[in-house]
Scaffold this motif. Sequence first.
Motif, mmCIF file in Angstrom:
data_model
loop_
_atom_site.group_PDB
_atom_site.id
_atom_site.type_symbol
_atom_site.label_atom_id
_atom_site.label_comp_id
_atom_site.label_asym_id
_atom_site.label_seq_id
_atom_site.Cartn_x
_atom_site.Cartn_y
_atom_site.Cartn_z
ATOM 1 N N TYR A 1 0.935 -1.131 0.128
ATOM 2 C CA TYR A 1 0.078 0.009 -0.213
ATOM 3 C C TYR A 1 0.940 1.196 -0.047
ATOM 4 N N LEU A 2 1.714 1.185 0.781
ATOM 5 C CA LEU A 2 2.628 2.412 1.035
ATOM 6 C C LEU A 2 3.508 2.654 -0.292
ATOM 7 N N GLN B 1 1.229 4.358 -2.750
ATOM 8 C CA GLN B 1 0.920 5.512 -2.428
ATOM 9 C C GLN B 1 2.407 6.564 -2.728
ATOM 10 N N GLN B 2 3.490 5.781 -2.590
ATOM 11 C CA GLN B 2 4.586 6.232 -2.878
ATOM 12 C C GLN B 2 4.726 6.957 -4.442
#
Lengths: 194, 597
Positions: A56-57, A60-61
């Motif tokens: 997820y991160l 988003q990055q």
Amino acid sequence: MSVKSICWSCENVIPPNCFLCQKCNKIQPPKQIDEFKLMGIPETFDLDLDELEKTYLKLQQLFHPDKYSQLSDQEIKYSTLLSSMINEAYQKLNSSISRATILLKLNGFNRHSEDKSFNDPDVLEEIMDIQNEFLEAESSELKKLTIQKLNSKISETMDNLSISFKNRQYETANKLNIKLSYLEKIRIDFKKQL
Amino acid sequence: MNLIKIKEPKSSKNDTKICLGIDFGTTNSVCSVKVKDKFQFILDEKGETLIPTMILYNSKTKKFGNQIMKNESYFNSIFSVKRNFTKDFDLKVYEDENGSKISSMEVSKDFFIYLKNLCEKNLNQNIFDCVITVPAYFDEKARSGIMRAAFMAGLRVRRLINEPTAAAFAYGLEKKKEGIFFVYDLGGGTFDVSLLKLADGIFKVIATSGDPNLGGDDFDILYAKWLVKKYFKIDFDSLNKREKLKLVKKSKLLKEKLFESQAFNEKLKVNECVKEIGINIKDFNKVINNLIDRTIQISMKLLNEVDIEINKIEGFVLVGGSSRIKCISEKIKENFETTIFDDVNPDFVVSKGAALHGYELLNGSDNVLLDVTPLSLGIETMGGLMEKIISRNTPIPAIKEQTFTTHENGQTAIKFLILQGERETSVNNRKLGEFILSNIQPKPAGIPRITIMFSLDADGILFVTAKDEETGIQNKLSVKTNDDLDLNDMRKIVESSIENAKDDIHQRMVIEAKVKAKSFLNEIESVKKDIELLCSKNDIIDIEDNVNLLKKSLETNDCDMINQNIEKLNKVTESFAQKRIEKDFSDVIGKDVDKID
């Protein structure tokens, strides 16, 4: 079914489930796809939640509007849309209940139609019992014990849910998932009363 | 040819883009910036970093911050203007240097202009880009109000970020910390708490809460009330406005002195009566005890909500000038078994976070800030209840849809009331705006399908669209103040004004003219049907011509021409406006209106 899509900027062909053009690297208008495909992870109930968060991160990055703030209005719009979808998919997959609901839906099971007719007497009795136990518990120590009991019921249901998904027994999985959402509801209730 | 080639690399490669970080506080404001890997605070004329958020309008002159001397005129200054953003900031409650009535938003605009000029003087160049921090618990209206004020000041707002998030960003980057942190941010007028996860360039807000009307200002007022009651046997509320203000400011000075020493004597003057009294920290702590307890309760509630055990949290980071009050860290230690990190300057860290984020927005970075919305958003449904569409602590950006239907046979319009807050009944929540979706095909109740889409962008600004699935008729709404311009339109106007503007004053004149023109054009667009209905063919052509003329002039930065064209359009629509008033009147009399929910 799947229609070939073409990059809005350089007209290069975009492969399915791809959010960036491989030729010009421009962000593409996101399409409606299921949460597992969006996150690029295998369709399974048994997710490693730490791994899910990392995925997820990472996404988003790449796609958060902060990364596009210098670009055109169109690109900002697409990144806002995609970033919102990633946010929602993560939240849904992170919860066992909604993750199961997604899996059931992908396998042709619609939870809402089943929900109303749910009246498994055994499950209802189990729930009533534990609620009474909590109400009747006189000390907070006893109440905590009931919560422990509830927690082990929850993890037991989760285990069974996982097995039924593995065996493709979706009817059973559906029932277990409804049970799980009841148990989860009381858990939150209990916690508030503590 | 060769000469040009030599010049090129210097201008394009080595330059980093400049973006200010502005912490527009209730009591003090701080600006900072990162230029070419070097971070610096902006200093005012007196060499100070902490700039009091104060504005003094005298006859024909304006003064700001530390320019205002602590003499009689001090008490004529405007304090704590930011507090009005959670109320009605368009009310014209102040008077400017020319005696015109102005609103809190216009006062803030003037203050932003002052800050912008200071920064330009410090850096010796024009600056347009900025990141502005807002209290995490600020609602939609307050956020867009702040953004609007900055736009009108000629600033291009690249992002609004929440104050505790900005603090955690600067803290995490500076101290290279990882783990889950609880940010306790007590400022002059607002209280925020945020729980954040910091890991490897990621700054993820897990949940946030707060009180937008609780801060150091409230301590000053309570303490002043207590002092006059105790030592002068006077009821604070019976004093005149000026006397009250003097006492509250005195109380603030005493509070700040108590940061340094535990007890001292001080002369206090109330209604010409002077007494020497003993000030001590114990009394002060007792007076503000209830308010501090409230901050502890809010912190506890948030921790309970998120399902994270206290031992999983690295500790509390204290931010905001008011967090210096010693009894706060004691109370936190009493209630939570945790570490307290007070190794940052609580006044400066928020601005620093904004500047660092601004730098990364314009120059690229692998770090990412993920925030959440502090309050639930929804619409009013039958019986005055609020139906939540986006619930609080949802990560932003977020897009959510929900389908609604009519509840009367043959209903052709629906009125939507957009709400924000956590209460069940809509009257208890903040009303953000309303809009009407009309021209629905008449059908039996329950048949039409109206889809409402809530889109919350990365600034935390809400845009709402309602769509009739059958006819495809859409209606857009964004949360805005009294005039009809949404923030995306405003942003574009600011952007277009930056190019070719002769100077700051010219730029702001262009913005003002364009905002006025665009609102006017939107208004004309919204009554297009009525124009066709009520006007003669010649009039319609005349209006259309003038609309096009105005649109064309919007592409330039010629504010005289824009204003002239507004005037022209105003003239040709005068008779229409009159006819429309008459029509509206007859509509009401004849009850010839659509049945609206």
